[in-house]
Enzyme design. Sequence first.
Site, PDB file in Angstrom:
ATOM      1  CG  ASP A 110       8.222  -9.207   1.528  1.00  0.00           C
ATOM      2  OD1 ASP A 110       9.463  -9.210   1.762  1.00  0.00           O
ATOM      3  OD2 ASP A 110       7.176  -8.921   2.378  1.00  0.00           O
ATOM      4  CD  GLN A 131      19.003   5.517  -8.174  1.00  0.00           C
ATOM      5  OE1 GLN A 131      18.150   5.794  -7.472  1.00  0.00           O
ATOM      6  NE2 GLN A 131      19.214   5.834  -9.408  1.00  0.00           N
ATOM      7  CG  LEU A 171      17.114   9.972   0.299  1.00  0.00           C
ATOM      8  CD1 LEU A 171      18.061   9.473  -0.710  1.00  0.00           C
ATOM      9  CD2 LEU A 171      15.848   9.674  -0.205  1.00  0.00           C
ATOM     10  N   GLY A 194       0.449   0.613  -4.915  1.00  0.00           N
ATOM     11  CA  GLY A 194      -0.519  -0.082  -4.375  1.00  0.00           C
ATOM     12  C   GLY A 194      -1.708   0.589  -4.401  1.00  0.00           C
ATOM     13  NE  ARG A 233      13.961   5.383  -8.684  1.00  0.00           N
ATOM     14  CZ  ARG A 233      13.932   6.301  -7.890  1.00  0.00           C
ATOM     15  NH1 ARG A 233      13.433   7.550  -8.322  1.00  0.00           N
ATOM     16  NH2 ARG A 233      14.337   6.356  -6.737  1.00  0.00           N
ATOM     17  CG  PHE A 241      15.234  15.813  -8.636  1.00  0.00           C
ATOM     18  CD1 PHE A 241      15.247  16.825  -7.848  1.00  0.00           C
ATOM     19  CD2 PHE A 241      15.185  14.578  -8.420  1.00  0.00           C
ATOM     20  CE1 PHE A 241      15.112  16.531  -6.349  1.00  0.00           C
ATOM     21  CE2 PHE A 241      14.902  14.178  -7.077  1.00  0.00           C
ATOM     22  CZ  PHE A 241      14.914  14.918  -6.018  1.00  0.00           C
ATOM     23  CB  ALA A 247      -0.902  -0.016   1.106  1.00  0.00           C
ATOM     24  N   GLY A 248       1.967   1.311  -0.837  1.00  0.00           N
ATOM     25  CA  GLY A 248       2.697   2.344  -1.110  1.00  0.00           C
ATOM     26  C   GLY A 248       1.977   3.064  -2.278  1.00  0.00           C
ATOM     27  CG  HIS A 308      20.299   8.840  -3.306  1.00  0.00           C
ATOM     28  ND1 HIS A 308      20.918   9.718  -2.902  1.00  0.00           N
ATOM     29  CD2 HIS A 308      18.930   9.244  -3.941  1.00  0.00           C
ATOM     30  CE1 HIS A 308      20.124  10.922  -3.265  1.00  0.00           C
ATOM     31  NE2 HIS A 308      18.994  10.538  -3.712  1.00  0.00           N
ATOM     32  CG  HIS A 322      17.438   5.359  -2.878  1.00  0.00           C
ATOM     33  ND1 HIS A 322      16.737   5.821  -1.852  1.00  0.00           N
ATOM     34  CD2 HIS A 322      16.857   6.164  -4.022  1.00  0.00           C
ATOM     35  CE1 HIS A 322      15.775   6.538  -2.215  1.00  0.00           C
ATOM     36  NE2 HIS A 322      15.856   6.965  -3.579  1.00  0.00           N
ATOM     37  CG  LEU A 328       7.465  10.241  -5.527  1.00  0.00           C
ATOM     38  CD1 LEU A 328       7.311  11.460  -5.122  1.00  0.00           C
ATOM     39  CD2 LEU A 328       6.829   8.941  -4.740  1.00  0.00           C
ATOM     40  NE  ARG A 375      18.568   9.950  -7.210  1.00  0.00           N
ATOM     41  CZ  ARG A 375      17.180   9.714  -6.899  1.00  0.00           C
ATOM     42  NH1 ARG A 375      16.712   8.458  -6.754  1.00  0.00           N
ATOM     43  NH2 ARG A 375      16.369  10.820  -6.324  1.00  0.00           N
ATOM     44  CD  GLU A 377      18.745  13.432  -7.964  1.00  0.00           C
ATOM     45  OE1 GLU A 377      18.796  12.341  -7.395  1.00  0.00           O
ATOM     46  OE2 GLU A 377      18.678  14.105  -8.935  1.00  0.00           O
TER      47      GLU A 377
END
Lengths: 248, 601
Positions: free
Chosen positions: B217, B236, B252, B22, B412, B123, B18-19, B238, B377, B418, B311, B255
């Site tokens: 998982d 990656q 973290l 999800g 990435r 970025f 559920a991020g 970071h 990361h 996001l 990165r 950036e």
Amino acid sequence: MASEFTMRVWRGDLSGGEFKDYRVEAQEGMVVLDVIHTIQATQAPDLAVRWNCKAGKCGSCSAEINGKPRLLCMTRMNLFEPGETITISPIKTFPLLRDLVTDVSFNYEKAKKIPALKLKAKEADGTRRMYQDDVDRVQEFHKCIECFLCQDVCHVIRDHEDNKPEFAGPRSFVRLASLEMHPLDEEDRREFLKGDAGLGYCNITKCCTEVCPEGIHITDNAIIPLKERVVDAYYDPVVWLMNKLTGK
Amino acid sequence: MANDKYETHEYDVIVIGAGGAGLRAAIEASAAGVKTALICKSLLGKAHTVMAEGGIAAALRNVYQEDNWKVHFRDTMRGGKMLNNWRMAQLHAQEAPDRVLELEEWGALFDRTKDGRILQRDFGGHRYARLAHVGDRTGLEMIRTLQQHAVHKGIDVYMECNIQRLLKDGDRVCGAFGYWRESGKFVTFKSKATVLATGGVGKAWKFTSNSWEYTGDGTTLAADAGADLIDMEMIQFHPTGMVWPNSVRGILVTEGVRGDGGTLRNSEGERFMFNYITDYFRAETAETEEEADAWYEDKTNNRRTPDLLPRDEVARAINAEVKAGRGSPHGGVLLDIASRRSAEYIARRLPSMHHQFKELADVDITKEPMEVGPTCHYIMGGVRVEADTAATTVPGLYAAGEVAAGLHGANRLGGNSLSDLLVFGRRAGLYAAQYAQDLEGHPSPATDQIEQCAQELLAPFNNDGGENPYSVHMALQDCMQNLVGIIRAESELKKAQTEIASLKERLARVTVEGHRQYNPGWNLALDLQSLLTVAEATTMGALERKESRGGHTREDHPGPDPDKYGKINLVLRRKDGEFSLSAEPLPEMPDDLKELFEEGR
Ligand code: SF4
Ligand code: SF4
Ligand code: FES
């Protein structure tokens, strides 16, 4: 430099339990959560604790440290004197599950009832326009990490279990304020604030503001303006509408 | 039926995780009218998305009119060293703006431009200021907005429910089996379609920005269900994690610090990134400090600062500086914004970094530089999916977000995560719902399958091997950190393979104490299964890919090999617990998109 501490940690569940002492060494820079993890890894592998980010951003690791509601991951061990005994207990206002973990479903249930955002129509060119000055104050409320420490400390529910059904608590007020002050919202939440949310139970003791790890001015910026809305505007729809339109 | 023994729920679509991905998948599936459940390991709203700081990349064109999906697509592909699935990169760049605007409809409040639109920030690797953001807590804004939207839509949420196995009916996935953390009791979900949105694998490394949930998982569930994994070696690091105090090492540092004007310096005060501009990026990168500094204000006449190279480039550079003895006191380098921007600006643009350093390291970033170094990361590799539908290679199983692979290729870009969650979360939800609607009947797992899962999950209680799960985890983290880190070599990778094999044996001897109720020792013992699986997969891929590209650097094969490895995905398939590896050609980009890479700039 390492220093020795005694961590007095609550172990047990609803059927009973006790404080247990663990002697641990804290390395330079460690926070209380690191020490709890050290205990897990070396002395009590089944010690229950919630955490996710370890950086004060997720609001999972709420507990009471020497009786004060705090985030375990943002409390540095150098706050304490070497050799000191530090007491770690679960937050008191919600039912215990195990050790430092409590059942916080109260907060999720309250969130379900809050009347959702209702945006007004888009601009003629199909865009949404909002200005930084207008969103600044709502952004303060959006900083909430849902640690529920404010809910834990609020005497309305901390000391009175029976108030729980009628009182949504400071976290909910922060959310309600963010919706009410959203520059484009046009929902009417007055009834809800007075009724289901139980805003009237709050007597502005400001304890919630004091514990908020995000420094949200819960009482001054969220609760008091909500109270004013309800009181001023409850019987005067014109005032309410003016408030809405000017984002007050 | 014997499987009535366990609590059982039936749904059309279940979403695991559920991020951002999800939540977005569940919202879409539920909006399509199918019965949907969202299952998560933590409480709702605590997933790792909350930690994302910088922003959501989308060519909204609010700050630079010149931006458009093609430029974003090109940046993404070049940042990924062309190993990306071109179609995913195209869909992502095309759809990201709509997904951001949709968040605004659902209540997100992004920072604003002067004319009242969504502000965008610079970025690494993005040609134009492109990231919609809220100070440095964009992930929190995104997850809260999605969470509240999902709650208001009445989606069923199962919190602190840890899925451990996928269930199958023939070759279809037909549900999942796991336990409640609270009670330790087992629970079965029967579903027509299943979406994996379980995030990444960072907890296999010692210094990581990832939370405890990031144990691979979903990757393991998919592999065990017969799905293909690709490019698992692409990890990656970071470039900027905290390095001191030790206990917070890896957390973290956004950036956005560099996006907003911060610069990297070595112990001699030198802005060393100017020494690490590779030919690949030379044409588009500033050569002097003057040009780099002017770029922040005027992007038309100046080229991007090398502080904002992708990165992988920056992480390698920091690594090299430290190795050469030009590191900071605690083995990182210095990240300085204090001398370059006003205290007021820093506090407004980077409030959460300001707070984090003050509270955790006694450093005031408006006055002093930060000490930073690389931290594990993100994994670019993972479950292979079909670009348009997010379907895995197993019927009924979908994957989106970090657990899925393809979009980011070998590396990435910041801000593309996001947007990935939103674009492919939505697609996974949509196509999973369609699949469920089109499916006739309700597939069902065999009873003995469920019983076998239950027995396996209880094994650590019945074991008398005496191994401590925490010690096994720490040994794995040391192994991956030291042997499968930023810079890799054949001899070390082989050593890692031997160590992982012996850790597997140790895992079989892990014993847990106490009972099943909220027992982190037991929970970790189970998560170690997947941690070891992904560690093994990453090491296998890393050993096979004899070149350096993006998130995979081989000391013994320092350059890219465009003719061989630049043209292939490394595909891993697991059967009876054993991985096999094969090389398969990348999907071929159509000519009209290829042209975007040929024109001069
Ligand atoms: S100010 Fe109101 S909500 Fe806050 S703690 Fe006091 S009574 Fe509770
Ligand atoms: S308002 Fe503050 S104290 Fe209350 S839940 Fe949110 S962050 Fe925690
Ligand atoms: S672990 Fe996230 S706030 Fe403490």
